[in-house]
Design an enzyme around this catalytic site. Sequence first.
Site: not given
Length: 508
Positions: A275, A278, A319-320
Amino acid sequence: MEKSKNQVYIIGAGFAGQMISKELVQKAVFGKVIAFLDDDKNLIGTKIDDIPVLGPLASLSKALRVSASDTAIIAIPSASVETIKIIYNHLKEIGFEKIKILPSVNQIIEDKAHLIQARDINPLDILGRTPITISLKESLQYLKGKRVLITGAGGSIGSELARQLLSGGAERLYLFGHGENSIVNIYRELHILQNEGVGEKASVVPIIGDLKDRKYIDYIIEHTHADVIFHTAAFKHVPMMEENPVAVMENNVLGTKNIIDACIKNSVERFVLISTDKAVEPVSIYGASKYLCEKLTLQAAEKNSNTAFMFVRFANVLGSRGSILPIFMEQIKNGGPVTVTDPQMERYFMTIPEACSLVLQAGGVGKNGNSYLLDMGESVKIIDLAKQIIKFSGFEPEKDIKIEYVGARRGERLTEPLWLKEENPVQTEYKKILKLTNKNFDYNELNEIINFIKDICIYNEDKQDLYRNKEVLIKYLRSKIPSLDNFYCEEEKNGSRIEINTSVKVNL
């Protein structure tokens, strides 16, 4: 004598550096090891396997001459971020243009380092805090001999979980995803890592499929006999999901419901939902979807005793794909400007490997119905991050690369809370893993919400007016999630919200 085209300098003459050196000698095609570079006074001036140890690094900028084709490999897995930053600066002063690095010590299993693990250094290695050290071999014991399925295995989190799971001794590792290219990429990478001696010899099985296909999901869980599921798959880009609210509810919420129901039906041992912050008092459609996913997970835990259902919540990972770091790097590559939403915007950050190590650990120690939060440390201002990345790239902020403020996008707020006051996070016995107190929730209302979402997403001849109607969907979600309604109202009052155009019927 003509200089070799591929000369390699290994920074660190310890166990990792020596293993990399021996591997390079065996595979001469990758280059010749010229020297170890180290600050250890007891090693400087000696030789290891006939390779000289030079140093200290701070004094080599004048003594060492390197060419653009020479490579430096930082082989100090235990080094802190601060130490890596110092080493990086010394290497740049010496003149190295090609700098690679081995992963941190928690990814080096049983003191075994492999050349295949070396990658180009990037801002993640010198930004933020030093990741905590977790013994994957020890924390992944609960997966020994198990069948593990990762949804969204081709994504940033899913693929890193897969890499680390190679060391868990799982019998089989199922890579489930919707995107053919991303799944084939991680599938090939895992086979290369295994062939080079990284991890254990688990069978790796790629599976292409769609979370929204309820029958197929049930079929997959039944026929794979999965013991543990890490559910990372989700649509997650906030502004994109604001434009596609039906799609995010269908994929994230109904998709999660499908896999939870399949887990219950087939008595899966553990289900771990990934999760996000947000989901806390959500102000975006994406956040609302993850908020509902958390509630679905806790509902399943309350009603079922055969499967341990839990979720692990954390904030941004550096970095995603599609996240701030690669966007900044691309903007810098193109000469700028680097775009920042607001000078006051800040976020919590963690590297992907550290987040995944903690998720894997939490998945093993977590109990049915428990909710966990990763300790994200201190928040970081996005403007400061932008300046650091510009400097890492060899430029001066504002002088070489301009920074522009573009304003918050739809569904974004300046700061993201990590928990509700009522959730009262407390430290577990495991470093950086916090346990949340579950807030009471009306699960009858949750069922009503899910049924309404189904009416929007799945065609029903008796309810044609609802099919893919995003205006009705948003109005309904606002009525059920107060924080979403408050945020939308504020944006509408300030004139900053772009109203959704419903004059054209589009399947979104």
